[in-house]
Design a protein around this motif. Sequence first.
Motif, PDB file in Angstrom:
ATOM      1  N   GLY A 291     -13.926 -15.844  16.809  1.00 29.98           N
ATOM      2  CA  GLY A 291     -12.681 -15.588  17.676  1.00 29.98           C
ATOM      3  C   GLY A 291     -13.139 -15.900  19.302  1.00 29.98           C
ATOM      4  N   LEU A 292     -12.335 -15.455  20.210  1.00 32.11           N
ATOM      5  CA  LEU A 292     -12.531 -15.817  21.529  1.00 32.11           C
ATOM      6  C   LEU A 292     -14.207 -15.308  21.947  1.00 32.11           C
ATOM      7  CD1 LEU A 292      -9.215 -15.285  23.259  1.00 32.11           C
ATOM      8  CD2 LEU A 292     -10.280 -17.383  22.752  1.00 32.11           C
ATOM      9  N   HIS A 293     -14.245 -13.971  21.607  1.00 36.08           N
ATOM     10  CA  HIS A 293     -15.532 -13.345  21.842  1.00 36.08           C
ATOM     11  C   HIS A 293     -16.480 -12.989  20.782  1.00 36.08           C
ATOM     12  CE1 HIS A 293     -14.482 -12.342  26.202  1.00 36.08           C
ATOM     13  NE2 HIS A 293     -13.321 -12.735  25.865  1.00 36.08           N
ATOM     14  N   GLU A 294     -15.882 -12.654  19.711  1.00 36.96           N
ATOM     15  CA  GLU A 294     -16.819 -12.140  18.539  1.00 36.96           C
ATOM     16  C   GLU A 294     -17.061 -13.240  17.757  1.00 36.96           C
ATOM     17  OE1 GLU A 294     -17.949  -9.049  18.191  1.00 36.96           O
ATOM     18  OE2 GLU A 294     -16.994  -8.651  20.201  1.00 36.96           O
ATOM     19  N   CYS A 295     -18.215 -13.051  16.714  1.00 32.02           N
ATOM     20  CA  CYS A 295     -18.214 -13.890  15.603  1.00 32.02           C
ATOM     21  C   CYS A 295     -18.709 -12.994  14.543  1.00 32.02           C
ATOM     22  CB  CYS A 295     -19.384 -14.923  15.926  1.00 32.02           C
ATOM     23  SG  CYS A 295     -19.620 -16.126  14.869  1.00 32.02           S
ATOM     24  N   TRP A 296     -18.342 -13.273  13.274  1.00 35.39           N
ATOM     25  CA  TRP A 296     -18.755 -12.657  12.162  1.00 35.39           C
ATOM     26  C   TRP A 296     -19.447 -13.568  10.981  1.00 35.39           C
ATOM     27  CZ3 TRP A 296     -14.186 -12.169  14.684  1.00 35.39           C
ATOM     28  CH2 TRP A 296     -13.731 -11.147  15.115  1.00 35.39           C
ATOM     29  N   SER A 297     -20.397 -12.894  10.508  1.00 35.21           N
ATOM     30  CA  SER A 297     -21.299 -14.034   9.642  1.00 35.21           C
ATOM     31  C   SER A 297     -21.441 -13.518   8.048  1.00 35.21           C
ATOM     32  CB  SER A 297     -22.485 -14.481   9.828  1.00 35.21           C
ATOM     33  OG  SER A 297     -23.367 -13.384  10.093  1.00 35.21           O
ATOM     34  N   GLN A 298     -21.168 -14.188   7.229  1.00 35.16           N
ATOM     35  CA  GLN A 298     -21.409 -13.775   5.723  1.00 35.16           C
ATOM     36  C   GLN A 298     -22.203 -14.590   5.126  1.00 35.16           C
ATOM     37  OE1 GLN A 298     -18.433 -13.582   2.174  1.00 35.16           O
ATOM     38  NE2 GLN A 298     -18.286 -11.829   3.259  1.00 35.16           N
ATOM     39  N   HIS A 299     -23.601 -14.080   4.698  1.00 36.52           N
ATOM     40  CA  HIS A 299     -24.638 -14.824   4.135  1.00 36.52           C
ATOM     41  C   HIS A 299     -24.369 -14.979   2.541  1.00 36.52           C
ATOM     42  CE1 HIS A 299     -28.650 -15.995   2.892  1.00 36.52           C
ATOM     43  NE2 HIS A 299     -28.703 -16.789   3.805  1.00 36.52           N
ATOM     44  N   ARG A 300     -24.920 -16.056   1.997  1.00 40.11           N
ATOM     45  CA  ARG A 300     -24.485 -16.025   0.570  1.00 40.11           C
ATOM     46  C   ARG A 300     -24.933 -14.875  -0.257  1.00 40.11           C
ATOM     47  NH1 ARG A 300     -28.601 -20.891  -1.786  1.00 40.11           N
ATOM     48  NH2 ARG A 300     -30.093 -20.409  -0.423  1.00 40.11           N
ATOM     49  N   VAL A 301     -26.000 -14.236   0.351  1.00 44.25           N
ATOM     50  CA  VAL A 301     -26.493 -12.968  -0.325  1.00 44.25           C
ATOM     51  C   VAL A 301     -25.669 -11.662  -0.216  1.00 44.25           C
ATOM     52  CG1 VAL A 301     -29.354 -13.479  -0.291  1.00 44.25           C
ATOM     53  CG2 VAL A 301     -28.025 -11.896   1.535  1.00 44.25           C
ATOM     54  N   ASN A 302     -24.514 -11.810   0.803  1.00 43.55           N
ATOM     55  CA  ASN A 302     -23.656 -10.619   1.005  1.00 43.55           C
ATOM     56  C   ASN A 302     -22.470 -11.206   0.350  1.00 43.55           C
ATOM     57  OD1 ASN A 302     -25.556  -9.032   2.401  1.00 43.55           O
ATOM     58  ND2 ASN A 302     -25.222 -10.035   4.186  1.00 43.55           N
ATOM     59  N   THR A 303     -22.029 -12.067  -0.360  1.00 47.29           N
ATOM     60  CA  THR A 303     -21.130 -12.869  -0.768  1.00 47.29           C
ATOM     61  C   THR A 303     -20.295 -11.977  -1.838  1.00 47.29           C
ATOM     62  OG1 THR A 303     -21.537 -14.998   0.272  1.00 47.29           O
ATOM     63  CG2 THR A 303     -19.591 -14.888  -1.316  1.00 47.29           C
ATOM     64  N   PRO A 304     -19.484 -11.212  -1.771  1.00 49.55           N
ATOM     65  CA  PRO A 304     -18.726 -10.638  -3.138  1.00 49.55           C
ATOM     66  C   PRO A 304     -18.212 -11.539  -4.094  1.00 49.55           C
ATOM     67  CG  PRO A 304     -17.135 -10.559  -1.068  1.00 49.55           C
ATOM     68  CD  PRO A 304     -18.432 -10.969  -0.550  1.00 49.55           C
ATOM     69  N   LYS A 305     -17.931 -10.658  -5.182  1.00 50.74           N
ATOM     70  CA  LYS A 305     -17.587 -11.824  -6.224  1.00 50.74           C
ATOM     71  C   LYS A 305     -16.266 -11.306  -6.815  1.00 50.74           C
ATOM     72  CE  LYS A 305     -19.260 -13.403 -10.648  1.00 50.74           C
ATOM     73  NZ  LYS A 305     -20.110 -13.244 -11.735  1.00 50.74           N
ATOM     74  N   PRO A 306     -15.103 -11.642  -6.053  1.00 51.30           N
ATOM     75  CA  PRO A 306     -13.694 -11.330  -6.329  1.00 51.30           C
ATOM     76  C   PRO A 306     -13.093 -11.845  -7.766  1.00 51.30           C
ATOM     77  CG  PRO A 306     -13.884 -12.920  -4.467  1.00 51.30           C
ATOM     78  CD  PRO A 306     -14.907 -12.919  -5.287  1.00 51.30           C
ATOM     79  N   VAL A 307     -12.240 -11.004  -8.045  1.00 56.01           N
ATOM     80  CA  VAL A 307     -11.557 -11.378  -9.658  1.00 56.01           C
ATOM     81  C   VAL A 307     -10.006 -11.356  -9.170  1.00 56.01           C
ATOM     82  CG1 VAL A 307     -11.210 -10.387 -11.874  1.00 56.01           C
ATOM     83  CG2 VAL A 307     -13.706 -10.314 -10.832  1.00 56.01           C
ATOM     84  N   TRP A 308      -9.467 -12.321  -9.793  1.00 53.43           N
ATOM     85  CA  TRP A 308      -8.096 -12.424  -9.609  1.00 53.43           C
ATOM     86  C   TRP A 308      -7.287 -11.702 -10.499  1.00 53.43           C
ATOM     87  CZ3 TRP A 308      -5.294 -15.661  -6.460  1.00 53.43           C
ATOM     88  CH2 TRP A 308      -3.721 -15.685  -6.683  1.00 53.43           C
ATOM     89  N   ASN A 309      -6.769 -10.728 -10.247  1.00 55.19           N
ATOM     90  CA  ASN A 309      -5.898  -9.642 -10.991  1.00 55.19           C
ATOM     91  C   ASN A 309      -4.704  -9.267 -10.469  1.00 55.19           C
ATOM     92  OD1 ASN A 309      -4.942  -8.029 -12.882  1.00 55.19           O
ATOM     93  ND2 ASN A 309      -6.634  -6.764 -13.021  1.00 55.19           N
TER      94      ASN A 309
END
Length: 386
Positions: A291-309
């Motif tokens: 955003g203007l000030h903040e930045c958030w990161s997600q590494h591949r090891v922290n990536t959740p596995k969503p399931v479409w339901n």
Amino acid sequence: MKQERIGIIMHGVTGRMGMNQHLIRSVLAIRNQGGVVLSDGRRLVPDPIIVGRNADKIEALARAHGVERFTTDLDAALADPRDTIFFDAASTQMRPGLLRKAIDAGKHVYSEKPVSEGLDEAVALARHAREKGVKNGIVHDKLDLPGLIKLKRLRDLGFFGKILSVKGEFGYWVFTGDDLPPQRPSWNYRAEDGGGMISDMLCHWRYVLDNVIAPVKSVSCLGMTHIDSRLDERGERFKATADDAAYATFLLDGPDGEIVAHINSSWCTRVRRDDLVTFQIDGTHGSAVAGLHECWSQHRVNTPKPVWNPDEPQALDFYDNWEVVPDNRPFDNGFKVQWEAFLRHVAEDAPWSYSLAEGAKGVQLAEAGYRSSKERRWIDLEDLDL
Ligand SMILES: NC(=O)C1=CN([C@@H]2O[C@H](COP(=O)(O)OP(=O)(O)OC[C@H]3O[C@@H](n4cnc5c(N)ncnc54)[C@H](OP(=O)(O)O)[C@@H]3O)[C@@H](O)[C@H]2O)C=CC1
Ligand SMILES: O=C1CO[C@H](CO)[C@@H](O)[C@@H]1O
């Protein structure tokens, strides 16, 4: 410590940007902090003369902020050899003429974006400034936003792996005047007065994408005028003739292949996201959102596995698993940071990247955006050879 004065003619400072970002938060803030320190230890202290068309307004502004010099006579100001820089934050349409006049008077020039409405004018001005040997600059303020500085840091450190795509969301609801008073000047919604989202924002997106992600090579853009009538500063209804939203896709020349960037820019959207502007980069090894000030990161090891339901409420909170990228350094106002760099560039030829030639690239993208929208097709950008 030895002090040296630098005289700056400031035009358009009764307006929103000129007054708040450039006069008060940059030039006067630099003066109040005792100037800019040069490499030999001298302090360069700005001495502005503010210029406006309305005598009462410019005098009131000068008195409110302790600016000793003010005038309505731009020609006389340009004729004074004690003032070596001309700055403009007035209307976009007047800008090329004013910059040319200042260059011809031998002044170094600095200005708000866009340089002009059309590419030919922007290119001609960049060449003219070079021929006349004056230093020149165009505001690239978004590059000094803390969020974008962090995003660039992640790119430079190789956090993303191969960058695949970029999503940008910019904008917020600008009231039409029918319910609440509008929070932006009405000229923004009149094409005949230099308004338009594509003109306003694609020049920013050019340098943001070029510098933070990878060079832009093509654009496909759709400009819309979603709201065709608004109320102006006097409460009078006018026809909105300019685009108030732009939906643009860009192809970038990434180091590992093409990157697709899509940025929505709109004055007709209600915000439900992290900030008024957000950029998300997705790469093979990680993603980040700034955003203007903040930045958030997600590494591949922290990536959740969503399931479409669709039969169950969503169990994952997709805001979990993102880490805050720390500041790791102080941040100053981006406009002020760029003013300080430009002053050093003028005084001691310090490095400076945001020239009129760079500004012309922004106008090139905006012009290509309008063409793409009108002709309903992709436009490739040519090398400007500047
Ligand atoms: N980098 C950024 O983040 C942003 C940059 N901008 C750019 O800044 C510029 C100004 O925008 P903004 O501050 O929002 O606009 P405003 O309408 O608030 O201010 C316009 C300024 O121009 C002056 N002006 C307008 N017409 C004339 C004229 N004919 N003769 C002399 N002076 C004139 C006005 O003087 P007066 O007070 O007398 O009417 C005022 O000082 C634009 O080029 C815009 O693209 C805008 C928003 C954000
Ligand atoms: O030109 C612009 C239009 O307004 C935006 C925010 O309100 C600015 O960021 C931008 O520079």
